[in-house]
Design an enzyme around this catalytic site. Structure first.
Site: not given
Length: 367
Positions: A55, A57, A80, A89, A189, A201, A297, A299, A301
């Site tokens: 983590h 911290e 946490c 943490c 992405r 696609t 991304e 197509g 449908r």
């Protein structure tokens, strides 16, 4: 010690910028930024490591060393308080001797949910909450969506030609936008946990759906194909790269014998087959795996399925200058027909392209 100051805002802004660095890399944990500051100087800084551990911290405290004693820690999400694969943490901050912790957002995770703050205050540490709250909500919006709504935050990305098309029938990938827009999508992405396309696609374009920008290749998200009958070809680029970059094929829960045989072939190639009959079921399953952000991304449908289910939170629309013609594949919408319930937040020009960023209006998002 008094309430938050302008200096607190400055350091929290730096912590939020740091947190954005590992977006898309830290599932199942959020990407959190932490600064340890003593007498106005940063003595330790860190962001949640790839795969979610260590983590932020503990890394920042390790960098600060003895300088953490008497210092202030700036954390973008509440530390946490529970024992998981690593100790809390909050305990690490207490043991390091920090005297103050500035928290941007409380963690809605039911294992934390204010307990980290209670632990710190019980140890005599001064805690301020809510510094740059709105900025923090934006930086952690995907994680917060998963915790609050039990599903990933869904972004729909479309590239649309001047005559409202997203492709050309029978031609695979068609370039609609310019180089700058395509580079922006690669960055998107890299910051996303998972990317999804429909099998139409995937079959027509034969994409790999990885990040191709130099230096970011290792940040490719989990790839997902909506493939109800498991028609994805084993020889496709997606399947051939499944052992290098995770690939999930989403199928109906009931499959005929032919589809079951295709399932065996896909699984032998390293593809995970996930049964989910609805978009909502799929999002629930993805959230249970720690996926907080999903980029749809293509197509047409697949886009329509998420829109019809009311499960799109953000629309990124790239409009190119050229027309495709009568043999084009019609987009679900364009700049003039954006679905109701979305408001334009930002417009930009990338060369000859127009980029529009829409957010679902408050109160319109569905679980």
């Amino acid at each position: 010690m008094g309430g938050p100051t302008r200096e607190d805002e400055r350091f929290m802004a730096a912590a939020l910028r740091l947190a954005r660095r590992n977006l898309g890399l830290t599932s199942t944990n959020p990407s959190v930024g932490c600064l340890v500051v003593k007498e106005g100087t940063i003595v330790g800084r860190a962001v949640t490591a790839p795969s979610g551990r260590p983590h932020a911290e503990t890394q920042a405290l390790a960098e600060a060393g003895e300088k953490a004693r008497g210092a202030t820690a700036y954390v973008t999400l509440e530390p946490c308080s529970h024992h998981g694969k690593t100790p809390p943490c909050a305990d690490a901050l207490i043991a390091a001797g920090v005297v103050r912790v500035v928290v941007c957002l409380l963690d809605p995770d039911e294992r934390v949910a204010g307990r980290g703050v209670v632990m710190l205050r019980d140890a005599g540490i001064d805690v301020d909450i809510g510094v740059l709250r709105e900025e923090g909500e934006r930086a952690l919006e995907a994680y917060l969506m998963r915790q609050r709504m039990k599903r990933p935050r869904v972004t729909l990305k479309l590239a649309v030609s001047a005559d409202g098309m997203i492709g050309r029938k029978g031609e695979g990938q068609v370039r609609i936008t310019g180089a700058v827009s395509r580079a922006q999508v690669q960055v998107l992405r890299a910051e996303t946990d998972a990317i999804l396309v429909g099998v139409g696609t995937a079959s027509a374009d034969d994409p790999e759906l990885t990040v191709r920008l130099p230096g970011l290749e290792e940040r490719s998200p989990t790839r997902i194909v909506l493939d109800r009958r498991l028609d994805l070809a084993v020889r496709s680029k997606l399947v051939r790269s499944a052992r290098a970059v995770p690939l999930i094929a989403v199928a109906d829960s009931v499959l005929d014998p032919t589809a079951m045989a295709r399932r065996d072939a896909l699984e032998d190639a390293g593809v995970e087959v996930l049964n989910a009959d609805t978009v909502a079921d799929l999002l629930t399953a993805l959230a249970s795996r720690g996926i907080s952000s999903l980029l749809v991304e293509g197509g047409a449908r697949a886009a329509r399925q998420f829109l019809d289910a009311g499960l799109v939170d953000r629309i990124l629309l790239y409009s190119g200058p050229a027309a495709i013609g009568e043999d084009g594949i019609r987009s679900p919408f364009d700049r003039t027909t954006v679905p109701a319930g979305f408001s334009l937040r930002r417009t930009a020009r990338y060369g000859d392209d127009i980029f529009d960023d829409y957010e679902r209006d408050t109160g319109c998002s569905q679980a």
